[in-house]
Motif scaffolding. Structure first.
Motif, short mmCIF file in Angstrom:
data_model
loop_
_atom_site.label_atom_id
_atom_site.label_comp_id
_atom_site.label_asym_id
_atom_site.label_seq_id
_atom_site.Cartn_x
_atom_site.Cartn_y
_atom_site.Cartn_z
N TYR A 149 -5.32 6.20 48.92
CA TYR A 149 -6.34 6.66 47.99
C TYR A 149 -5.87 6.50 46.54
N ALA A 150 -4.59 6.72 46.30
CA ALA A 150 -4.05 6.54 44.94
C ALA A 150 -4.20 5.09 44.49
N ILE A 151 -4.00 4.16 45.41
CA ILE A 151 -4.17 2.74 45.10
C ILE A 151 -5.63 2.44 44.77
N VAL A 152 -6.54 2.95 45.61
CA VAL A 152 -7.96 2.72 45.40
C VAL A 152 -8.42 3.24 44.04
N VAL A 153 -8.03 4.46 43.72
CA VAL A 153 -8.43 5.07 42.44
C VAL A 153 -7.86 4.29 41.27
N GLN A 154 -6.59 3.91 41.36
CA GLN A 154 -5.96 3.15 40.29
C GLN A 154 -6.69 1.83 40.03
N ASP A 155 -7.03 1.14 41.11
CA ASP A 155 -7.67 -0.17 40.96
C ASP A 155 -9.08 -0.05 40.40
N PHE A 156 -9.84 0.94 40.86
CA PHE A 156 -11.18 1.13 40.31
C PHE A 156 -11.12 1.57 38.84
N ASN A 157 -10.11 2.35 38.48
CA ASN A 157 -9.96 2.75 37.08
C ASN A 157 -9.68 1.54 36.19
N LEU A 158 -8.85 0.62 36.68
CA LEU A 158 -8.56 -0.59 35.92
C LEU A 158 -9.82 -1.42 35.72
N LEU A 159 -10.60 -1.60 36.78
CA LEU A 159 -11.85 -2.36 36.67
C LEU A 159 -12.80 -1.69 35.67
N SER A 160 -12.88 -0.38 35.73
CA SER A 160 -13.76 0.35 34.81
C SER A 160 -13.33 0.15 33.36
N GLN A 161 -12.03 0.21 33.10
CA GLN A 161 -11.52 0.00 31.74
C GLN A 161 -11.86 -1.39 31.23
N LEU A 162 -11.70 -2.40 32.09
CA LEU A 162 -11.99 -3.77 31.68
C LEU A 162 -13.48 -3.96 31.39
N CYS A 163 -14.33 -3.34 32.20
CA CYS A 163 -15.78 -3.44 31.97
C CYS A 163 -16.19 -2.73 30.69
N HIS A 164 -15.60 -1.58 30.43
CA HIS A 164 -15.94 -0.84 29.22
C HIS A 164 -15.48 -1.56 27.95
N GLN A 165 -14.46 -2.40 28.07
CA GLN A 165 -14.01 -3.17 26.90
C GLN A 165 -15.11 -4.11 26.39
N VAL A 166 -16.01 -4.51 27.30
CA VAL A 166 -17.10 -5.40 26.91
C VAL A 166 -17.99 -4.73 25.87
N PHE A 207 -16.32 -8.75 35.50
CA PHE A 207 -16.21 -8.25 36.87
C PHE A 207 -15.68 -9.36 37.79
N ILE A 208 -16.25 -10.55 37.68
CA ILE A 208 -15.81 -11.68 38.49
C ILE A 208 -14.35 -12.03 38.18
N LYS A 209 -14.01 -12.01 36.90
CA LYS A 209 -12.63 -12.30 36.49
C LYS A 209 -11.66 -11.32 37.13
N PHE A 210 -12.00 -10.06 37.14
CA PHE A 210 -11.14 -9.06 37.77
C PHE A 210 -10.92 -9.40 39.24
N GLY A 211 -12.01 -9.70 39.95
CA GLY A 211 -11.90 -9.99 41.38
C GLY A 211 -11.00 -11.17 41.68
N MET A 248 -21.23 3.03 37.14
CA MET A 248 -20.69 2.58 35.85
C MET A 248 -21.32 1.25 35.44
N PHE A 249 -21.38 0.32 36.39
CA PHE A 249 -21.96 -1.01 36.12
C PHE A 249 -23.43 -0.87 35.72
N GLU A 250 -24.19 -0.09 36.47
CA GLU A 250 -25.61 0.09 36.17
C GLU A 250 -25.82 0.71 34.79
N CYS A 251 -24.99 1.70 34.47
CA CYS A 251 -25.10 2.38 33.18
C CYS A 251 -24.83 1.40 32.03
#
Length: 198
Positions: free
Chosen positions: A59-76, A95-99, A131-134
């Motif tokens: 779960y720590a891995i999952v949360v960390q990875d989603f937090n990173l994706l969220s940070q990258l998306c918010h930079q936009v 989003f595609i770049k992250f994947g 987050m993406f929808e918002c």
């Protein structure tokens, strides 16, 4: 003193990096805290200093990875999109770049299908989509775009991005290698969504 030195040397980050790779290559059920410790060259007891059990580590891995994706998306939100792209298209590209640049992370976040761990991912996936929808609606509102009031299009875009990543991630291609295809894809998703309102 020796145990403390080992615990400090074997950081949470190092454990999570190793476990992330093992979860993908061997599956969640196929590894144990002992096997993660062996992979790192430590006793599994050293891992318990940081994580009480395998599920907590996952779960720590999952949360960390989603937090990173969220940070990258918010930079936009803080930067101008590349020439010829809207902010929504730039967001989809990010989003595609992250994947493609973080394939192990993406596979754990969106592609593992073990029932035992699916609940850990579902909650974070839902937060990610919200987050993406918002962000999409925020960008469209700034552009006074008619899609702002269309309820289903963010999900269509999200699934379109996921399909693109799922296809190319198998070949371990870099984002730069598929950039022209990615740009064409996000433009197609954007234009298809626009036609939904016409």
């Amino acid at each position: 003193m020796a145990r403390r030195a080992v615990e400090q040397e074997l950081s949470r980050e190092r454990i999570m990096d190793a476990a992330r790779h093992l979860f993908i290559t061997k599956g969640y059920r196929g590894i144990s805290m002992r096997s993660i410790g062996q992979h790192l060259g430590y006793s599994h007891g050293s891992l318990y200093y940081h994580f009480k059990e395998k599920a907590e580590l996952f779960y720590a891995i999952v949360v960390q990875d989603f937090n990173l994706l969220s940070q990258l998306c918010h930079q936009v939100t803080k930067q101008a999109p590349s020439e010829g792209l809207t902010k929504v298209e730039q967001l989809m590209l990010e989003f595609i770049k992250f994947g493609l640049e973080h394939p192990y992370q993406y596979e754990i976040m969106f592609m593992l299908r073990d029932e035992e761990i699916l609940s850990y991912c579902r909650n974070e996936q839902a937060k990610c989509f919200d987050m993406f929808e918002c962000l999409v609606r925020q960008f469209l509102q700034e552009e006074c775009h008619p899609l702002e009031h269309t309820p289903s299009f963010p999900l269509s875009m999200f699934l379109g991005m996921h399909g693109f990543i799922s296809f190319y991630i198998q070949d371990r291609l870099t984002f730069e290698e598929i950039l022209p295809a990615a740009v064409a894809h996000v433009k197609m998703l954007s234009q298809s969504s626009y036609r939904m309102t016409s």
